[in-house]
Motif scaffolding. Structure first.
Motif, PDB file in Angstrom:
ATOM      1  N   ASP A 104     -14.462  33.965   9.615  1.00 54.82           N
ATOM      2  CA  ASP A 104     -14.585  32.848  10.533  1.00 54.82           C
ATOM      3  C   ASP A 104     -14.641  31.501   9.800  1.00 54.82           C
ATOM      4  OD1 ASP A 104     -14.593  31.781  12.987  1.00 54.82           O
ATOM      5  OD2 ASP A 104     -16.766  31.961  13.305  1.00 54.82           O
ATOM      6  N   MET A 105     -13.747  31.342   8.835  1.00 52.85           N
ATOM      7  CA  MET A 105     -13.643  30.071   8.097  1.00 52.85           C
ATOM      8  C   MET A 105     -12.179  29.666   8.123  1.00 52.85           C
ATOM      9  SD  MET A 105     -15.861  30.233   4.611  1.00 52.85           S
ATOM     10  CE  MET A 105     -16.131  31.961   4.338  1.00 52.85           C
ATOM     11  N   GLN A 106     -11.842  28.700   8.968  1.00 54.79           N
ATOM     12  CA  GLN A 106     -10.432  28.328   9.100  1.00 54.79           C
ATOM     13  C   GLN A 106     -10.129  27.024   8.353  1.00 54.79           C
ATOM     14  OE1 GLN A 106      -8.407  30.426  10.340  1.00 54.79           O
ATOM     15  NE2 GLN A 106      -9.869  31.787  11.365  1.00 54.79           N
ATOM     16  N   ILE A 107      -9.118  27.077   7.514  1.00 57.99           N
ATOM     17  CA  ILE A 107      -8.622  25.861   6.850  1.00 57.99           C
ATOM     18  C   ILE A 107      -7.100  25.978   6.819  1.00 57.99           C
ATOM     19  CG2 ILE A 107      -8.706  24.448   4.749  1.00 57.99           C
ATOM     20  CD1 ILE A 107     -11.141  26.260   3.988  1.00 57.99           C
ATOM     21  N   ALA A 108      -6.415  24.862   7.078  1.00 60.74           N
ATOM     22  CA  ALA A 108      -4.948  24.904   7.096  1.00 60.74           C
ATOM     23  C   ALA A 108      -4.424  25.435   5.770  1.00 60.74           C
ATOM     24  CB  ALA A 108      -4.395  23.513   7.373  1.00 60.74           C
ATOM     25  N   LEU A 109      -3.622  26.482   5.825  1.00 58.36           N
ATOM     26  CA  LEU A 109      -3.171  27.157   4.606  1.00 58.36           C
ATOM     27  C   LEU A 109      -2.347  26.246   3.702  1.00 58.36           C
ATOM     28  CD1 LEU A 109      -2.100  30.679   5.927  1.00 58.36           C
ATOM     29  CD2 LEU A 109      -4.134  30.058   4.632  1.00 58.36           C
TER      30      LEU A 109
ATOM     31  N   GLU B 259     -14.795  21.540   2.851  1.00 56.50           N
ATOM     32  CA  GLU B 259     -13.623  22.415   2.942  1.00 56.50           C
ATOM     33  C   GLU B 259     -13.289  23.019   1.580  1.00 56.50           C
ATOM     34  OE1 GLU B 259     -11.035  20.530   6.571  1.00 56.50           O
ATOM     35  OE2 GLU B 259     -11.178  19.370   4.725  1.00 56.50           O
ATOM     36  N   ARG B 260     -13.445  22.206   0.548  1.00 51.76           N
ATOM     37  CA  ARG B 260     -13.175  22.735  -0.794  1.00 51.76           C
ATOM     38  C   ARG B 260     -14.145  23.862  -1.136  1.00 51.76           C
ATOM     39  NH1 ARG B 260     -12.652  17.584  -4.504  1.00 51.76           N
ATOM     40  NH2 ARG B 260     -12.936  16.435  -2.568  1.00 51.76           N
ATOM     41  N   GLN B 261     -15.394  23.671  -0.720  1.00 49.63           N
ATOM     42  CA  GLN B 261     -16.368  24.743  -0.948  1.00 49.63           C
ATOM     43  C   GLN B 261     -15.920  26.013  -0.248  1.00 49.63           C
ATOM     44  OE1 GLN B 261     -20.115  23.259   0.412  1.00 49.63           O
ATOM     45  NE2 GLN B 261     -20.872  22.933  -1.646  1.00 49.63           N
ATOM     46  N   LYS B 262     -15.420  25.843   0.974  1.00 48.06           N
ATOM     47  CA  LYS B 262     -14.979  27.015   1.724  1.00 48.06           C
ATOM     48  C   LYS B 262     -13.815  27.703   1.019  1.00 48.06           C
ATOM     49  CE  LYS B 262     -16.626  25.868   6.293  1.00 48.06           C
ATOM     50  NZ  LYS B 262     -16.301  25.298   7.589  1.00 48.06           N
ATOM     51  N   VAL B 263     -12.917  26.901   0.451  1.00 46.13           N
ATOM     52  CA  VAL B 263     -11.798  27.499  -0.277  1.00 46.13           C
ATOM     53  C   VAL B 263     -12.339  28.323  -1.453  1.00 46.13           C
ATOM     54  CG1 VAL B 263      -9.756  27.025  -1.683  1.00 46.13           C
ATOM     55  CG2 VAL B 263     -10.159  25.708   0.404  1.00 46.13           C
ATOM     56  N   GLU B 264     -13.315  27.772  -2.154  1.00 43.75           N
ATOM     57  CA  GLU B 264     -13.900  28.531  -3.277  1.00 43.75           C
ATOM     58  C   GLU B 264     -14.535  29.825  -2.811  1.00 43.75           C
ATOM     59  OE1 GLU B 264     -15.737  27.487  -6.690  1.00 43.75           O
ATOM     60  OE2 GLU B 264     -15.229  25.374  -6.725  1.00 43.75           O
ATOM     61  N   ILE B 265     -15.230  29.731  -1.668  1.00 41.86           N
ATOM     62  CA  ILE B 265     -15.897  30.927  -1.154  1.00 41.86           C
ATOM     63  C   ILE B 265     -14.852  31.965  -0.733  1.00 41.86           C
ATOM     64  CG2 ILE B 265     -17.380  31.821   0.683  1.00 41.86           C
ATOM     65  CD1 ILE B 265     -18.738  28.970   0.637  1.00 41.86           C
TER      66      ILE B 265
END
Ligand SMILES: Nc1ncnc2c1ncn2[C@@H]1O[C@H](COP(=O)(O)OP(=O)(O)OP(=O)(O)O)[C@@H](O)[C@H]1O
Ligand SMILES: [Mg+2]
Length: 498
Positions: A133-138, A149-155
């Protein structure tokens, strides 16, 4: 709380030295699945080092680490990652030029025969985002993303590599305050999904809220580990510092409102960034600049320093200030910048140089004045911040994160400025050292200096400032002082323009 916690990792008798510096010794610890395990301690206590030993950045100098009851030795982060141990770094480590998809999938692309199968890779990463449940434009470029958002990408990158243990080292230190709660929720959800989470922070309220277990470190030693439910803010402070801290904020006498201003700003503007900024600061006054991250606070500060061009009038003690940074520094402005890595420190250079550099010309003015005196002054400035270091000739990068922050304060205070601009001066700094930085701000104010304080911590603004300007979307939308200065009024004003 998950009830099926199992021991994933143990450390026994673990120690780590860097040259003559003992960063950790005799650490015995167990980390469990499905739990958030917090590390707390003062700057330099060894928290980051402990995290780095677990994820293979450093190798222990003594003791043993076991994973699933089997001894492990990691010679690199890649080896630890192979076994599911990974860190979300204090300074984020993504490739800014590349897409979200590339950053998450790199090295893990789906293949068909010898070829990378782009469609399958996309689908795989999308499924990962859906599952957590973590959405970021691919296709977004990572460099364009916000810190959150960058943190989410790392996670996601970690989860895509089947992480079993994730280390978060001060993840909220760079987050806007309204993003803290969502991050804490994410950390909890990782634990609920059975991951072991290690959480390092100086924010004791976060520790109390998010963790199940807490380990206190002091001077590289293990003080205690136990259930967070048994701790309070007070017991943590006492555990971390070894003493009971009194009132955190010093009393700062109000400025003389009739005195001529140290700094007068009139009609300061920078197209598209901020406009119509006018205010004065008087001797002895601590003026706060509050507002959300991105509101323009730091940009206004940089313009006053002369780091960015701006229209309008800036007067120092009544005289029009020169345009360049050099002019402004010579006029008595000192600044602690927001980002220590980007604007502040030369990481590979000695602590001594980092503190003294802007002052060297001044110090060596008369007859190449003596190196001994320089070193004495630098030593004093460092001691006043309670900086923990082995030698002034060690590089800045050998210091812990919070101690690096203190270099910037020591540098700024040493120049005997008439105006100190402090942009997030206590970011990443432990509770005891925060208090010493607050005391230094009070001392500067008491000696008639003016202080412009930018902080995302409302408590800090409330505790230190005589008066606060609230910035929203590049404009000053409110001025609060005395009884009108309440947390509620501050928040309302900060959100008003958004
Ligand atoms: N690469 C290194 N070289 C030399 N010394 C180091 C290095 N990394 C850490 N140290 C030293 O080890 C000790 C512990 O540092 P560490 O970064 O683990 O502290 P910390 O608890 O994370 O502090 P902070 O809260 O400031 O981030 C400090 O004395 C530090 O100077
Ligand atoms: Mg650290």
């Amino acid at each position: 709380m998950a009830s099926d916690a199992e021991t994933l990792l143990t450390l026994s008798g673990v120690g780590k030295s860097f040259g003559g510096t003992v960063a950790l010794q005799g650490i015995d610890l167990a980390v469990q699945t499905g739990r958030v395990h917090a590390f707390v301690g003062e700057n330099g206590a060894g928290k980051s080092t402990l995290g780095k030993l677990i994820v293979g950045v450093h190798e222990p100098s003594a003791g043993a680490i076991t994973l699933d009851n089997t001894p492990v030795h990691f010679a690199s982060p890649a080896q630890a990652l192979e076994r599911g141990l990974v860190a979300i770094s204090q300074e984020l480590s993504l490739m800014p030029q590349r897409s979200v998809l590339d950053n998450i999938a790199l090295g893990r692309e789906m293949t068909r025969g010898p070829f990378v199968d782009d469609r399958a890779t996309r689908a795989h990463v999308q499924a990962l985002m859906d599952r957590h449940d973590m959405q970021i434009a691919l296709d977004a470029r990572v460099g364009d993303l916000s810190v959150v958002e960058r943190q989410k990408v790392e996670i996601l990158r970690a989860l895509g590599r089947d992480a079993r243990l994730i280390v978060f080292d001060e993840p909220t230190a760079r987050l806007p305050s309204d993003q803290v709660a969502p991050l804490l929720a994410l950390v909890r959800s990782l634990a609920a999904a059975g991951k072991a989470v290690i959480y390092v922070s100086h924010f004791l309220d976060e520790i109390l809220e998010v963790s199940d277990t807490v380990t206190i470190l002091r001077n590289g030693e293990h003080i205690r580990t136990g259930p967070t439910a048994r701790e309070t803010r007070e017991t943590l402070v006492e555990g971390v510092t070894g003493r009971v801290l009194g009132d955190q904020y010093p009393d700062i006498a109000p400025p003389d409102r009739a005195a001529a201003p140290v700094l007068s700003v009139t009609g300061l503007a920078r197209r598209g960034v901020f406009s119509d900024v006018s205010f004065d600061i008087r001797p002895g006054e601590v003026l706060g600049l509050a507002g959300l991250v991105g509101s323009g606070r730091s940009e206004i500060a940089r313009a006053i320093l002369g780091a960015d061009p701006a229209e309008g009038d800036i007067r120092l003690n009544g005289a029009l200030a020169g345009a360049s940074i050099a002019d402004r520094l010579a006029g008595g402005i000192a600044m602690i910048p927001e980002s220590r890595r980007d604007d502040g420190l030369m990481m590979g250079r000695p602590i001594f140089e980092n503190v003294a550099l802007p002052h060297l010309r001044q110090l060596s003015g008369a007859l190449g004045l003596n190196r001994r005196q320089e070193r004495d002054e630098v030593t004093r400035a460092c001691a006043a911040t309670e900086m923990k270091y082995a030698a002034l000739d060690d590089p800045a990068e050998a210091l812990s994160g919070g101690n690096q922050q203190k270099i910037l304060f020591a540098r700024a205070a040493m120049g005997d400025p008439v105006l100190l601009i402090a942009d997030e001066p206590t970011r990443g700094v432990d509770v005891g050292a925060k208090q010493s930085i607050y005391n230094q701000i009070a001392t500067l104010a008491a000696s008639g200096k003016a202080v412009l304080l930018i902080s995302s911590e409302i408590e800090e603004i409330m505790g230190l400032c005589h008066r606060v300007l609230v910035v929203s979307r590049g404009r000053i939308v409110g001025e609060l002082a005395d009884t009108a200065l309440t947390e509620n009024a501050l928040m309302t004003a900060a959100f008003s323009g958004t």
